[in-house]
Write an enzyme that holds these catalytic residues in place. Structure first.
Site, PDB file in Angstrom:
ATOM      1  CB  SER A 136      -0.850  -0.159   1.293  1.00  0.00           C
ATOM      2  OG  SER A 136      -1.659   1.300   1.348  1.00  0.00           O
ATOM      3  CG  HIS A 187      -4.034  -1.384  -1.449  1.00  0.00           C
ATOM      4  ND1 HIS A 187      -5.030  -2.385  -1.660  1.00  0.00           N
ATOM      5  CD2 HIS A 187      -4.190  -0.623  -0.351  1.00  0.00           C
ATOM      6  CE1 HIS A 187      -5.991  -2.053  -1.133  1.00  0.00           C
ATOM      7  NE2 HIS A 187      -5.634  -0.874  -0.273  1.00  0.00           N
ATOM      8  CG  ASP A 202      -5.254   2.522   0.745  1.00  0.00           C
ATOM      9  OD1 ASP A 202      -6.176   1.771   0.964  1.00  0.00           O
ATOM     10  OD2 ASP A 202      -4.207   2.470   1.342  1.00  0.00           O
ATOM     11  CG  MET A 248      -8.337   7.283   2.499  1.00  0.00           C
ATOM     12  SD  MET A 248      -7.582   6.820   3.928  1.00  0.00           S
ATOM     13  CE  MET A 248      -6.778   5.653   4.109  1.00  0.00           C
ATOM     14  CG  HIS A 253      -9.219   0.012  -0.526  1.00  0.00           C
ATOM     15  ND1 HIS A 253      -8.708   0.030   0.968  1.00  0.00           N
ATOM     16  CD2 HIS A 253     -10.680  -0.060  -0.123  1.00  0.00           C
ATOM     17  CE1 HIS A 253      -9.471  -0.308   1.982  1.00  0.00           C
ATOM     18  NE2 HIS A 253     -10.811  -0.292   1.309  1.00  0.00           N
ATOM     19  CG  MET A 311     -11.134   3.230   2.273  1.00  0.00           C
ATOM     20  SD  MET A 311      -9.710   3.141   3.265  1.00  0.00           S
ATOM     21  CE  MET A 311      -8.700   3.295   1.595  1.00  0.00           C
ATOM     22  CG  MET A 340     -11.672  -2.814   5.321  1.00  0.00           C
ATOM     23  SD  MET A 340     -10.210  -2.403   4.648  1.00  0.00           S
ATOM     24  CE  MET A 340      -9.286  -1.491   5.776  1.00  0.00           C
ATOM     25  N   GLY A 397      -9.298   3.977   7.136  1.00  0.00           N
ATOM     26  CA  GLY A 397      -8.711   5.458   7.083  1.00  0.00           C
ATOM     27  C   GLY A 397      -7.120   5.763   7.535  1.00  0.00           C
ATOM     28  CG  PHE A 398      -5.846   6.999  10.107  1.00  0.00           C
ATOM     29  CD1 PHE A 398      -5.263   8.198   9.671  1.00  0.00           C
ATOM     30  CD2 PHE A 398      -7.025   6.969  10.382  1.00  0.00           C
ATOM     31  CE1 PHE A 398      -6.044   9.487   9.777  1.00  0.00           C
ATOM     32  CE2 PHE A 398      -7.797   8.226  10.629  1.00  0.00           C
ATOM     33  CZ  PHE A 398      -7.423   9.270  10.140  1.00  0.00           C
ATOM     34  N   GLY A 399      -2.918   3.873   8.042  1.00  0.00           N
ATOM     35  CA  GLY A 399      -2.205   2.892   8.071  1.00  0.00           C
ATOM     36  C   GLY A 399      -1.585   2.713   9.431  1.00  0.00           C
ATOM     37  CG  ASP A 430      -6.087  -2.703   3.232  1.00  0.00           C
ATOM     38  OD1 ASP A 430      -4.982  -2.464   3.649  1.00  0.00           O
ATOM     39  OD2 ASP A 430      -6.625  -2.023   2.784  1.00  0.00           O
ATOM     40  N   GLY A 431      -4.609  -4.094   6.460  1.00  0.00           N
ATOM     41  CA  GLY A 431      -4.826  -3.558   7.858  1.00  0.00           C
ATOM     42  C   GLY A 431      -3.947  -4.330   8.614  1.00  0.00           C
ATOM     43  N   GLY A 456       1.339  -2.069   4.262  1.00  0.00           N
ATOM     44  CA  GLY A 456       1.811  -0.730   4.074  1.00  0.00           C
ATOM     45  C   GLY A 456       2.903  -0.621   5.031  1.00  0.00           C
TER      46      GLY A 456
HETATM   47  C1  DX5 Z   1      -6.341   1.526   5.727  1.00  0.00           C
HETATM   48  C2  DX5 Z   1      -5.903   1.342   4.190  1.00  0.00           C
HETATM   49  C3  DX5 Z   1      -4.526   0.317   4.125  1.00  0.00           C
HETATM   50  C4  DX5 Z   1      -3.464   0.820   4.865  1.00  0.00           C
HETATM   51  C5  DX5 Z   1      -2.851  -0.505   5.661  1.00  0.00           C
HETATM   52  O1  DX5 Z   1      -7.620   2.125   5.596  1.00  0.00           O
HETATM   53  O2  DX5 Z   1      -6.848   0.703   3.408  1.00  0.00           O
HETATM   54  O3  DX5 Z   1      -4.475   0.011   2.804  1.00  0.00           O
HETATM   55  O4  DX5 Z   1      -2.419   1.479   4.097  1.00  0.00           O
HETATM   56  O5  DX5 Z   1      -1.637  -0.208   6.148  1.00  0.00           O
HETATM   57  P1  DX5 Z   1      -0.914  -0.927   7.350  1.00  0.00           P
HETATM   58  O6  DX5 Z   1      -0.384  -2.021   6.481  1.00  0.00           O
HETATM   59  O7  DX5 Z   1       0.246   0.044   7.681  1.00  0.00           O
HETATM   60  O8  DX5 Z   1      -2.001  -1.153   8.132  1.00  0.00           O
HETATM   61 ZN    ZN Z   2      -6.429  -0.254   1.437  1.00  0.00          ZN
END
Ligand code: DX5
Ligand code: ZN
Length: 219
Positions: A8, A31, A33, A35, A64, A66, A135, A140-142, A173-174, A195
């Site tokens: 990601s 990937h 993202d 948002m 992806h 969101m 998910m 929303g966040f990595g 993912d996540g 990510g």
């Molecule tokens: C979160 C994203 C993910 C994110 C994952 O909302 O959809 O794709 O980049 O990040 P990691 O692998 O750091 O959890």
């Molecule tokens: Zn994602």
């Protein structure tokens, strides 16, 4: 079973995407993202940036979304050439109609489920999709921690996909790390987004480690 490792770029350097893409050439897909600061509190980028990434990337894009109102916006991502476009079940009005439209344009169609969204209502719709994204964190966040309580959804999906002989990729993912990827693979996932765990070290090494761990536990 073949596994796919999709880094990601949410965890990459946003000011150097060309260089960052050059560090993940052993990945299966990139990937991306999207948002919108409405469906999720965070904001990333939209079609113009995705189109540029598509031009620069030697490997296909796994988009992806969101975002609110994917019925309106998702086809544009397929039109710019994304290999795969995944929208959220909680945001879409007509999942089957949107999936058909994405496939007509030539993209793979994916549906994503937040951790609290049950999978059962979608099991009968599986033939409409090329991918289901479970998910494993709140979107929303990595950098968040993997939620093992989402694994029963993967077990149900893998069982349904096998029973009906479908070719639907099951993505997580996540919070995917060398440890949690084994848990997700055991539960039935075959496509893994990562990510932080890819970009915090040497991406080529990290992708190889993740791939080996997933292959050792895949069905
Ligand atoms: C979160 C994203 C993910 C994110 C994952 O909302 O959809 O794709 O980049 O990040 P990691 O692998 O750091 O959890
Ligand atoms: Zn994602």
């Amino acid at each position: 079973m073949a596994v796919r490792i999709n880094p990601s770029i949410l965890a990459a350097d946003f000011a150097n995407f060309e260089r960052e893409l050059g560090r993940i050439t052993t990945a299966d897909l990139v990937h991306v993202d999207i948002m919108d600061n409405h469906f999720v509190p965070n904001l990333t980028f939209g079609p113009a940036m995705t189109e540029r990434l598509q031009e620069l990337s030697t490997i296909p894009l796994d988009v992806h979304l969101m975002i609110d109102d994917p019925d309106r916006w998702a086809p544009g991502y397929a039109e710019l050439g994304a290999y795969s476009v995944t929208f959220h079940a909680e945001a879409v009005r007509d999942a089957a109609a949107l999936a058909r439209r994405l496939r007509d344009i030539g993209a793979r169609a994916g549906i994503a489920l937040k951790p609290g969204t049950p999978v059962e209502p979608f099991l009968d719709l599986l033939p409409e999709f090329d991918q289901v994204l479970v998910m494993t964190v709140e979107p929303g966040f990595g950098g968040q921690s993997f939620m093992p309580e989402t694994m029963p959804k993967l077990v149900a999906l893998r069982e349904a996909v096998s029973r009906h002989g479908l070719d639907v990729w099951l993505q997580v993912d996540g919070g995917i790390t060398e440890q949690t990827i084994a848990v997700a693979a055991e539960a039935g996932a075959d496509t893994f987004v990562a990510g932080s765990s890819v970009f915090r070290g040497d991406p080529t090494e990290q992708i190889a480690l993740l791939r080996a761990a997933a292959e050792a536990h895949a069905h």
